[in-house]
Design an enzyme around this catalytic site. Structure first.
Site, PDB file in Angstrom:
ATOM      1  N   GLU A   1      -4.810  10.086   6.041  1.00  0.00           N
ATOM      2  CA  GLU A   1      -3.399  10.468   5.835  1.00  0.00           C
ATOM      3  C   GLU A   1      -3.261  11.919   5.396  1.00  0.00           C
ATOM      4  O   GLU A   1      -2.208  12.532   5.605  1.00  0.00           O
ATOM      5  CB  GLU A   1      -2.717   9.527   4.828  1.00  0.00           C
ATOM      6  CG  GLU A   1      -3.162   9.642   3.371  1.00  0.00           C
ATOM      7  CD  GLU A   1      -4.388   8.792   3.018  1.00  0.00           C
ATOM      8  OE1 GLU A   1      -5.178   8.478   3.916  1.00  0.00           O
ATOM      9  OE2 GLU A   1      -4.560   8.479   1.820  1.00  0.00           O
TER      10      GLU A   1
ATOM     11  N   HIS B   1      -9.729   9.509   3.702  1.00  0.00           N
ATOM     12  CA  HIS B   1      -8.266   9.471   3.650  1.00  0.00           C
ATOM     13  C   HIS B   1      -7.659  10.223   4.839  1.00  0.00           C
ATOM     14  O   HIS B   1      -7.316  11.398   4.720  1.00  0.00           O
ATOM     15  CB  HIS B   1      -7.766  10.089   2.338  1.00  0.00           C
ATOM     16  CG  HIS B   1      -8.054   9.230   1.154  1.00  0.00           C
ATOM     17  ND1 HIS B   1      -7.240   8.183   0.780  1.00  0.00           N
ATOM     18  CD2 HIS B   1      -9.077   9.235   0.277  1.00  0.00           C
ATOM     19  CE1 HIS B   1      -7.737   7.586  -0.286  1.00  0.00           C
ATOM     20  NE2 HIS B   1      -8.853   8.198  -0.609  1.00  0.00           N
TER      21      HIS B   1
ATOM     22  N   CYS C   1     -10.122   3.637   2.249  1.00  0.00           N
ATOM     23  CA  CYS C   1     -10.950   3.814   1.057  1.00  0.00           C
ATOM     24  C   CYS C   1     -11.087   2.501   0.284  1.00  0.00           C
ATOM     25  O   CYS C   1     -11.844   1.636   0.694  1.00  0.00           O
ATOM     26  CB  CYS C   1     -10.388   4.955   0.210  1.00  0.00           C
ATOM     27  SG  CYS C   1     -11.673   5.758  -0.759  1.00  0.00           S
TER      28      CYS C   1
HETATM   29  N1  GLN Z   1     -11.945   3.228  -6.304  1.00  0.00           N
HETATM   30  C1  GLN Z   1     -12.712   3.476  -5.133  1.00  0.00           C
HETATM   31  C2  GLN Z   1     -13.839   4.456  -5.392  1.00  0.00           C
HETATM   32  O1  GLN Z   1     -13.828   5.196  -6.323  1.00  0.00           O
HETATM   33  C3  GLN Z   1     -11.861   3.944  -3.987  1.00  0.00           C
HETATM   34  C4  GLN Z   1     -11.160   5.229  -4.245  1.00  0.00           C
HETATM   35  C5  GLN Z   1     -10.037   5.468  -3.287  1.00  0.00           C
HETATM   36  O2  GLN Z   1      -9.474   4.543  -2.743  1.00  0.00           O
HETATM   37  N2  GLN Z   1      -9.668   6.714  -3.097  1.00  0.00           N
HETATM   38  O3  GLN Z   1     -14.766   4.517  -4.621  1.00  0.00           O
END
Ligand code: GLN
Length: 542
Positions: free
Chosen positions: A516, A514, A380
């Site tokens: 994980e 994600h 992400c």
């Molecule tokens: N801050 C980034 C966004 O909002 C990534 C978010 C994250 O890593 N879950 O897109």
């Protein structure tokens, strides 16, 4: 209808109620029953989505896009049953539903009160949609005696009364501390905690007593006597070297057998614990080790990256190695040379994150991994950092950045104002509420045939969970691709890059989702299994 098991806690918080619930769920499942686990959280936030990871640990995300308590992650990892929005509720959400109903006039002018209106709403939540399982396990957050938890305790007391003993079981988790100066285990806190519980009308059927040392029979009998349960229903819960041993140890102590006995079930098949034995054996007898640097922001609180550390450990299980995690605060790299910290690691992972602090340090970590051919996994925000690094250093786009942090000259990461979920168009803008305006939950991705990720997954269509506002700006994809960072996974409408990789690197993958969240000890996520395999390879080169 499902039989209900309520799990409450006393004495202190952080006793591992979530784990005990998850392990009990796993044991019932291992006996062939269908289970579902739910968490009732007494705080007033509507959901944990906007809560700081420093305070609350990680926000777990379900397939259907709920931002939930991290205990739902334990439930999923132990039972493999995907949880849903309907498996986590907070006082905040209960109260807002009650107030909405009042505003719509649905209470017909009656005085709206905690009992019965709030408690009815809680009961409705507990009972909804649980017909397809044999056991529904409900964990109540917090400890008995907390003011804000009272409506929940009252609601489960009523359910116990209404449904009767054949359908409900109350499990209470307490602490039996060891007092150094006296050289003794003390049962008094447990007695007080149960007294508190009985004071609000709940007689526990089973006590799980967390303790550092084995609880002698005499003490077990004493607890039983004072707390009005039989001695075999006082289950010791000793500290374990790995959480995945919990189902096995709890079974040895008779936890699941006693729960079934509460319901009058004496002829259940014994649990098949083979997969747990496999996991524990692997955890305890690794054939080697690898060192992974996790370069992020919320490093003081390990729970902020709970699913991540579990998924890395699962990757270790898949490769029969122990994964040593070095948690590094990325800000360090803004002062010191990254090399000093990263020279001896076998893999570098930049996890999800938010906001400006530490971003330049994360970018420095990506640069080190890319230039030194160290396996790199960006998740992400970690993908965003990788894209920014490549834009600046490979494509020569000076001032490349994300619009999450200021107004960069080259917004290689930006806010998408619309995207499709199923057939529906979802919208968001900078002014949207913080709660629930992210791209949340499971979305499909189509992987490019022949790419490394397609090979890792062994398929070209995957579904993974998201939690973010910003996206890789497609306007820069061609330029980045020419420099070697290619998109190898797209949203089905090809509007959003989901996965990027550098084919010309031993292992360099960034994902917008994600992974994980979907890794299980007995079914490690392919990306984590592959990343750790690459780290094993790297460790042999060094
Ligand atoms: N801050 C980034 C966004 O909002 C990534 C978010 C994250 O890593 N879950 O897109």
């Amino acid at each position: 209808m499902a039989r209900l098991i309520f799990i409450t806690g006393g004495v202190v918080s952080s006793l591992g109620k979530g784990l005990a619930s998850a392990a009990l769920g796993a044991l019932l499942q291992a006996r062939g029953y269908r289970v579902r686990l739910r968490k009732l959280d007494p705080y007033l936030n509507v959901d944990p989505g906007t809560m700081s990871p420093f305070q609350h640990g990680e926000v777990y995300v379900t397939d259907d896009g709920a931002e939930t308590d991290l205990d739902l992650g334990h439930y999923e990892r132990f039972t493999g049953v995907p949880s849903a929005q309907s498996d986590n509720i907070t006082s905040g959400r209960i109260y807002s539903r009650v107030i909405e109903k009042e505003r719509r006039g649905e209470y017909l002018g009656r005085t709206v009160q905690v009992i019965p209106h709030v408690t009815d709403m809680i009961k409705e939540f507990v009972l909804s949609g649980a017909d397809d399982v044999d056991f529904l396990l409900c964990e109540i957050g917090g400890t008995v005696g907390d003011i804000e938890g009272l409506p929940f305790f009252e609601a489960i007391r009523q359910l116990g009364n209404e449904l009767g003993h054949a359908s409900t079981c109350f499990v209470h988790l307490t602490l039996v501390p060891y007092i150094e100066t006296a050289g003794e285990l003390k049962t008094k806190p447990t007695q007080h905690s149960v007294k508190e519980l009985r004071g609000i009308g709940i007689q526990p059927d089973i006590l799980v007593c967390r303790s550092r040392y084995p609880i002698p029979d005499d003490e077990r009998r004493k607890i039983a006597l004072f707390c009005n349960v039989s001695p075999e229903r006082v289950i010791p819960g000793l500290d374990l070297s790995t959480i995945y041993e919990a189902p096995i140890r709890f079974h040895e102590q008779g936890f699941d057998t006693q729960v079934l006995a509460v319901f009058g079930i004496a002829d259940a098949p014994p649990p098949d614990l083979s997969q747990w034995k496999w996991v524990v054996d692997r955890v305890k007898n690794p054939e080697g080790e690898v060192k992974i640097a996790v370069v992020g922001k919320y490093m003081q609180v390990k729970d902020s990256y709970k699913s991540l550390s579990e998924a890395l450990a699962h990757g270790g299980l898949a490769n029969n190695v122990h994964v040593i995690m070095e948690w590094i605060d990325s800000e360090i790299f803004e002062r010191d040379d990254a090399a000093a910290f990263l020279e001896n690691v076998d893999g570098i992972l930049v996890p999800g994150g938010f906001g400006e602090r530490g971003t330049e340090g994360k970018i420095a970590a990506v640069k080190f991994a890319r230039e030194h051919n160290v396996p790199f996994f960006g998740i992400c925000y970690g993908l965003h950092m990788a894209v920014i690094e490549a834009a600046r250093d490979l494509a020569g786009l000076e001032g490349a950045g994300t619009t999450e942090v200021g107004s960069p000259r080259h917004p290689v990461i930006g806010l998408m104002t619309e995207w499709t979920k199923g057939n529906q168009l979802e919208l968001r803008d900078r002014g949207s509420d913080l709660g629930g305006t992210m791209r949340l939950g499971a979305y499909p991705a189509i992987l490019s045939p022949g790419s490394r990720v397609a090979e890792i997954y062994g398929t070209t269509e995957v579904s993974e969970r998201h939690r973010h506002r910003y996206e890789v700006n497609v306007g820069y994809v061609r330029q980045l691709g020419e420099q070697g960072l290619i998109v190898s996974g797209w949203s089905p409408d090809r509007r959003l890059p989901e996965i990027m990789e550098i084919p010309d690197h031993p292992w360099f993958i960034g994902v917008q989702f994600h992974p994980e969240l979907k890794s299980r000890p007995f079914d490690p996520h392919p990306l984590f299994a592959s990343f750790i395999a690459a780290a094993v390879h790297q460790s042999r080169l060094m």
